[in-house]
Design an enzyme around this catalytic site. Structure first.
Site, PDB file in Angstrom:
ATOM      1  N   GLU A 105       0.846  -1.203   0.000  1.00  0.00           N
ATOM      2  CA  GLU A 105       0.000   0.000   0.000  1.00  0.00           C
ATOM      3  C   GLU A 105       0.879   1.250   0.000  1.00  0.00           C
ATOM      4  O   GLU A 105       2.037   1.191   0.440  1.00  0.00           O
ATOM      5  CB  GLU A 105      -0.845   0.018   1.284  1.00  0.00           C
ATOM      6  CG  GLU A 105      -2.298  -0.371   1.103  1.00  0.00           C
ATOM      7  CD  GLU A 105      -3.155   0.727   0.474  1.00  0.00           C
ATOM      8  OE1 GLU A 105      -2.614   1.601  -0.248  1.00  0.00           O
ATOM      9  OE2 GLU A 105      -4.359   0.715   0.693  1.00  0.00           O
ATOM     10  N   ASP A 106       0.319   2.367  -0.420  1.00  0.00           N
ATOM     11  CA  ASP A 106       1.036   3.638  -0.336  1.00  0.00           C
ATOM     12  C   ASP A 106       0.970   4.210   1.076  1.00  0.00           C
ATOM     13  O   ASP A 106       1.952   4.610   1.655  1.00  0.00           O
ATOM     14  CB  ASP A 106       0.482   4.646  -1.359  1.00  0.00           C
ATOM     15  CG  ASP A 106      -1.043   4.803  -1.287  1.00  0.00           C
ATOM     16  OD1 ASP A 106      -1.707   4.070  -0.520  1.00  0.00           O
ATOM     17  OD2 ASP A 106      -1.575   5.661  -2.007  1.00  0.00           O
ATOM     18  N   ASP A 109      -4.306   5.024   6.356  1.00  0.00           N
ATOM     19  CA  ASP A 109      -4.902   6.209   6.983  1.00  0.00           C
ATOM     20  C   ASP A 109      -5.905   5.713   8.032  1.00  0.00           C
ATOM     21  O   ASP A 109      -5.514   5.358   9.143  1.00  0.00           O
ATOM     22  CB  ASP A 109      -5.540   7.021   5.842  1.00  0.00           C
ATOM     23  CG  ASP A 109      -6.154   8.335   6.264  1.00  0.00           C
ATOM     24  OD1 ASP A 109      -5.983   8.733   7.411  1.00  0.00           O
ATOM     25  OD2 ASP A 109      -6.821   8.978   5.442  1.00  0.00           O
ATOM     26  N   PHE A 159      -2.411  15.847   4.487  1.00  0.00           N
ATOM     27  CA  PHE A 159      -2.700  15.239   3.187  1.00  0.00           C
ATOM     28  C   PHE A 159      -1.422  15.324   2.359  1.00  0.00           C
ATOM     29  O   PHE A 159      -0.971  16.421   2.010  1.00  0.00           O
ATOM     30  CB  PHE A 159      -3.855  15.964   2.495  1.00  0.00           C
ATOM     31  CG  PHE A 159      -4.240  15.300   1.211  1.00  0.00           C
ATOM     32  CD1 PHE A 159      -5.020  14.145   1.219  1.00  0.00           C
ATOM     33  CD2 PHE A 159      -3.799  15.806  -0.001  1.00  0.00           C
ATOM     34  CE1 PHE A 159      -5.358  13.518   0.039  1.00  0.00           C
ATOM     35  CE2 PHE A 159      -4.140  15.179  -1.197  1.00  0.00           C
ATOM     36  CZ  PHE A 159      -4.921  14.041  -1.167  1.00  0.00           C
ATOM     37  N   ARG A 172       1.474  12.374  -8.793  1.00  0.00           N
ATOM     38  CA  ARG A 172       1.953  11.009  -8.519  1.00  0.00           C
ATOM     39  C   ARG A 172       3.403  10.825  -8.977  1.00  0.00           C
ATOM     40  O   ARG A 172       4.123   9.978  -8.471  1.00  0.00           O
ATOM     41  CB  ARG A 172       1.102   9.978  -9.270  1.00  0.00           C
ATOM     42  CG  ARG A 172      -0.312   9.837  -8.754  1.00  0.00           C
ATOM     43  CD  ARG A 172      -0.931   8.577  -9.344  1.00  0.00           C
ATOM     44  NE  ARG A 172      -2.385   8.566  -9.286  1.00  0.00           N
ATOM     45  CZ  ARG A 172      -3.103   8.224  -8.225  1.00  0.00           C
ATOM     46  NH1 ARG A 172      -2.504   7.868  -7.115  1.00  0.00           N
ATOM     47  NH2 ARG A 172      -4.420   8.228  -8.271  1.00  0.00           N
TER      48      ARG A 172
HETATM   49  P1  5GP Z   1      -7.704   4.333   4.439  1.00  0.00           P
HETATM   50  O1  5GP Z   1      -8.685   3.312   3.936  1.00  0.00           O
HETATM   51  O2  5GP Z   1      -6.608   3.758   5.278  1.00  0.00           O
HETATM   52  O3  5GP Z   1      -8.420   5.465   5.150  1.00  0.00           O
HETATM   53  O4  5GP Z   1      -7.104   5.055   3.177  1.00  0.00           O
HETATM   54  C1  5GP Z   1      -6.182   4.495   2.363  1.00  0.00           C
HETATM   55  C2  5GP Z   1      -6.146   5.194   1.029  1.00  0.00           C
HETATM   56  O5  5GP Z   1      -6.514   6.584   1.093  1.00  0.00           O
HETATM   57  C3  5GP Z   1      -4.716   5.207   0.557  1.00  0.00           C
HETATM   58  O6  5GP Z   1      -4.412   4.041  -0.178  1.00  0.00           O
HETATM   59  C4  5GP Z   1      -4.656   6.462  -0.300  1.00  0.00           C
HETATM   60  O7  5GP Z   1      -5.067   6.167  -1.619  1.00  0.00           O
HETATM   61  C5  5GP Z   1      -5.646   7.387   0.329  1.00  0.00           C
HETATM   62  N1  5GP Z   1      -4.971   8.354   1.223  1.00  0.00           N
HETATM   63  C6  5GP Z   1      -4.936   8.338   2.582  1.00  0.00           C
HETATM   64  N2  5GP Z   1      -4.233   9.379   3.079  1.00  0.00           N
HETATM   65  C7  5GP Z   1      -3.793  10.059   1.989  1.00  0.00           C
HETATM   66  C8  5GP Z   1      -2.982  11.230   1.829  1.00  0.00           C
HETATM   67  O8  5GP Z   1      -2.509  11.876   2.780  1.00  0.00           O
HETATM   68  N3  5GP Z   1      -2.731  11.616   0.550  1.00  0.00           N
HETATM   69  C9  5GP Z   1      -3.210  10.958  -0.548  1.00  0.00           C
HETATM   70  N4  5GP Z   1      -2.899  11.439  -1.744  1.00  0.00           N
HETATM   71  N5  5GP Z   1      -3.983   9.851  -0.426  1.00  0.00           N
HETATM   72  C10 5GP Z   1      -4.272   9.415   0.823  1.00  0.00           C
END
Ligand code: 5GP
Length: 182
Positions: A105-106, A109, A159, A172
């Site tokens: 994963e990137d 969150d 963010f 990206r």
């Molecule tokens: P989660 O399901 O853990 O809330 O979110 C995961 C996804 O939300 C990540 O794979 C990513 O695509 C997006 N995301 C979460 N935080 C950020 C952020 O700070 N910047 C960006 N660009 N995407 C985020």
């Protein structure tokens, strides 16, 4: 056509430099190489689109035979806050039964996406072994616990964009990670 965004790259503040990211990936690859057997295939699943640069750089440093696969999920839409609502866009994968799997994963969150992926792969595919890697960990935003085996960096509640992470589909391609000051 000129692209007009309300945020400009020149306003970005760097959080992790290209060098810091690449150094950390080298360390993570070392850990992964020490965990999985050298001669056994490892299926690396990149969660698109955000993890594509991280996963690509990571697999170049892994020593075992790698099968590189992709899934596409969406949770942010056009918002800067995670919706918590994971939408599978494409979950097409080969059989993973009895295999070693690494999900990449990137950023984690709220944790909803990671949990969805881990549960889905475990239940639908019954792999022998499953591990989870993320470049960034936004611990302070966590709503669901995630077992993270390999973590690049912790970030606070900003963010972030760059190195795979987008804002409205842009940024990206940046080799570093940064954020826009509020
Ligand atoms: P989660 O399901 O853990 O809330 O979110 C995961 C996804 O939300 C990540 O794979 C990513 O695509 C997006 N995301 C979460 N935080 C950020 C952020 O700070 N910047 C960006 N660009 N995407 C985020």
């Amino acid at each position: 056509m000129q692209v007009i965004l309300d945020k400009n790259e020149s306003e970005l503040l760097e959080l992790f430099s290209e060098e810091a990211i690449q150094n950390r990936i080298r360390e993570l690859a070392k850990e992964i190489n020490n965990t999985f057997p050298k001669n056994e295939e490892l299926v690396v699943i990149a969660v698109l689109a955000g993890s594509i640069l991280f996963a690509s750089d990571l697999i170049k440093r892994l020593h075992m035979p790698i099968q590189f696969e992709f899934v596409r999920l969406s949770s942010y839409g056009h918002d800067q806050k995670s919706s918590g609502n994971v939408k599978p866009v494409d979950l097409t994968l080969p059989s993973l039964e009895g295999k070693n799997v690494l999900i990449v994963e990137d950023i984690v969150d709220t944790g909803h996406t990671a949990n969805f992926m881990i549960d889905y792969i475990k239940l639908q595919h019954k792999p022998e072994n499953i591990k989870f890697a993320t470049l960034l960990d936004k611990v302070c935003a966590r709503q669901k616990h995630v077992d993270i085996n390999y973590r690049g960096f912790e970030v606070d509640d900003k963010f972030v964009v760059g190195y795979g992470l987008d804002y409205l589909g842009y940024y990206r391609n940046l080799p570093y990670i940064g954020y826009f000051p509020q």
